[in-house]
Write a protein that holds these residues in place. Sequence first.
Motif, PDB file in Angstrom:
ATOM      1  N   LEU A  75      -2.164  12.365  -7.855  1.00 25.52           N
ATOM      2  CA  LEU A  75      -3.259  13.126  -7.388  1.00 25.52           C
ATOM      3  C   LEU A  75      -2.934  14.839  -7.704  1.00 25.52           C
ATOM      4  O   LEU A  75      -3.336  15.437  -8.186  1.00 25.52           O
ATOM      5  CB  LEU A  75      -3.593  12.773  -6.073  1.00 25.52           C
ATOM      6  N   ASP A  80      -8.023  -3.001  -0.228  1.00 24.58           N
ATOM      7  CA  ASP A  80      -6.984  -1.992  -0.003  1.00 24.58           C
ATOM      8  C   ASP A  80      -7.236  -1.034  -1.177  1.00 24.58           C
ATOM      9  O   ASP A  80      -7.329   0.114  -0.980  1.00 24.58           O
ATOM     10  CB  ASP A  80      -5.548  -2.408   0.155  1.00 24.58           C
ATOM     11  N   LEU A 111      -9.559   8.227  -2.774  1.00 22.94           N
ATOM     12  CA  LEU A 111      -9.236   9.226  -3.876  1.00 22.94           C
ATOM     13  C   LEU A 111     -10.365   9.934  -4.498  1.00 22.94           C
ATOM     14  O   LEU A 111     -10.237  11.188  -4.757  1.00 22.94           O
ATOM     15  CB  LEU A 111      -8.598   8.283  -4.894  1.00 22.94           C
ATOM     16  N   VAL A 156       0.835  -1.158  -0.081  1.00 24.18           N
ATOM     17  CA  VAL A 156       0.085   0.317   0.088  1.00 24.18           C
ATOM     18  C   VAL A 156       0.693   1.215  -0.027  1.00 24.18           C
ATOM     19  O   VAL A 156       0.469   2.240  -0.698  1.00 24.18           O
ATOM     20  CB  VAL A 156      -0.699  -0.092   1.014  1.00 24.18           C
ATOM     21  N   PHE A 163      -8.567   2.730  -1.087  1.00 22.88           N
ATOM     22  CA  PHE A 163      -7.791   3.775  -1.522  1.00 22.88           C
ATOM     23  C   PHE A 163      -8.693   4.278  -2.651  1.00 22.88           C
ATOM     24  O   PHE A 163      -8.564   5.774  -2.833  1.00 22.88           O
ATOM     25  CB  PHE A 163      -6.492   3.164  -2.273  1.00 22.88           C
ATOM     26  N   LEU A 219     -11.095  13.844  -4.357  1.00 25.93           N
ATOM     27  CA  LEU A 219     -11.391  14.827  -5.659  1.00 25.93           C
ATOM     28  C   LEU A 219     -12.661  15.455  -5.385  1.00 25.93           C
ATOM     29  O   LEU A 219     -12.629  16.622  -5.713  1.00 25.93           O
ATOM     30  CB  LEU A 219     -11.534  13.810  -6.939  1.00 25.93           C
ATOM     31  N   LEU A 274      -4.373  17.561 -10.011  1.00 28.70           N
ATOM     32  CA  LEU A 274      -4.774  18.773  -9.320  1.00 28.70           C
ATOM     33  C   LEU A 274      -4.039  19.899  -9.658  1.00 28.70           C
ATOM     34  O   LEU A 274      -4.619  21.155  -9.849  1.00 28.70           O
ATOM     35  CB  LEU A 274      -4.992  18.596  -7.810  1.00 28.70           C
ATOM     36  N   SER A 295     -12.195  18.263  -3.061  1.00 27.43           N
ATOM     37  CA  SER A 295     -11.495  19.206  -3.412  1.00 27.43           C
ATOM     38  C   SER A 295     -11.999  20.076  -4.665  1.00 27.43           C
ATOM     39  O   SER A 295     -11.610  21.252  -4.976  1.00 27.43           O
ATOM     40  CB  SER A 295      -9.868  18.869  -4.104  1.00 27.43           C
ATOM     41  N   CYS A 296     -12.950  19.319  -5.477  1.00 26.18           N
ATOM     42  CA  CYS A 296     -13.655  20.144  -6.498  1.00 26.18           C
ATOM     43  C   CYS A 296     -14.742  20.917  -6.121  1.00 26.18           C
ATOM     44  O   CYS A 296     -15.179  21.675  -6.800  1.00 26.18           O
ATOM     45  CB  CYS A 296     -13.719  19.147  -7.682  1.00 26.18           C
TER      46      CYS A 296
END
Lengths: 293, 187
Positions: free
Chosen positions: A142, B2, B10, A131, B6, B14, A146, B17-18
């Motif tokens: 990411l 996992d 993610l 991981v 994840f 996103l 962004l 944040s958006c």
Amino acid sequence: MSERKKRFRYRRWRYFFLSAAFLLILVTPILNLYFHFTFVQGWYQSLGIGRLWIVSPLEGLESLLISKYIYLPSLIGMLIPVIVALYLGRVFCSWVCPISFLHETLDRIRRRIFRYNPVTWKDRLVLSLRVLWVALIGEFLLSMILGFPIFVFVSPPGLVGRELMLGIIFHTFALEGFIILVILLLHLVTRRFYCRYLCPLGGLLAFLGQKRRLKVRLKSKKCSGCGICEKVCPLGLPVNRGGSYSPYCWNCGECVDYCPTGALKFYWKRPYYLKPTSEETPKARSGNPLPDE
Amino acid sequence: MDRRLFLKLLAGGLLVSCAPGELASSPIKTNVLRPPGAIPEDFFASRCIRCGRCAESCSYRSIKILDLRHGFYAGTPVIYVERIPCYLCMRCVKVCPTGTLQKVSQKEVRMGLARVNRRLCVTWKGEGICRSCYNACPFREQAIKLDRLRPVVVPEVCVGCGLCTYACPVTPKAIVIEPVYAFKASK
């Protein structure tokens, strides 16, 4: 003789190192602010000691990848941490990182109050160690998607340093400090959960330190297979099955301290061109290989 | 599991944040400026590594570090000239490890441009004689000149340090710094 009285413990030295490293970033803003002593500046994102600048490789690389701009002082500043990681592996994580200091301090408090014992402790939430790579690549991807670096929130050494600096200079704490608390709370569930699985800086250093020279060697002749090393390893590595050779190992020496038979030892792998032909020349240093006694 | 976790994280990240555009909008506006020598705002947040050494080296504590409320601009340095202006000691530009603050001399600094609001300025309204901004300006008689005792900014010389804004006794401030260079069209 001396082995009886006082065995050499890496743990003590490591805690000493961690405290010194933490003290450095605690004292530096005070010196800068109140005494105008600006010789040492910054913390483990960017540390300036006189003219010597050290830039954290994660932050420098991410800034380079996102802005696509090469700035030479930044690259040179990344050189020292990269070389250290290439030779010694993830030693920054276990010997310097301020979040590691907080973890260790928390452990010591737990040992005092709650009779915490790393040998009997069981990790509650165990994931695959891979991981870490996902976290590293995901972090880079990411931020590139962004267009903004997100290490600000996910790189603990920077977070701790920034909080300390803000606390001392501006007498306030930034809101992202709660992330540090989350990391420490996760530590109560699984030892070093964040360092194990999520820290992008740790991932980068692990990647760089894959072919490191300093490793913990397992002498299988001496090993009795008790499995204590696996239990005490803060990263949960299967040390008695070659876990110390994996890139994840951060050379903290915890397993070396606990090993009852002395099967685990640090050793410095010499480069192939200095390797003597015979296997058993333990004290022959680099340079001339000394043909015979 | 996992990976799924994840990916969920993610996607969540996103979304978070958006969703509010506020997070990705620059905090730079009138009287909120970047430190001296800053590269244009388009690249600033991506090149800055948030080490905060500019804030640490600032002897006047002019440079503040933004926090989580400013989204992706968290950790970047700004100067609120109304609170503490920049005294142009030029320490911050010397310590920046990434070249986000470029090494410029005092006269080459372009943090912004002072603008006099003639409807608020006491002298321009003809209600009195005030030369606070003129007296505070570090480039006296060059950046702010007096035209029959009324302050006039010379844009070629003004560095946008904000000393005039800080000195202005009128509220709201009759002279403000506009960060015109931060948003200069990049090539």
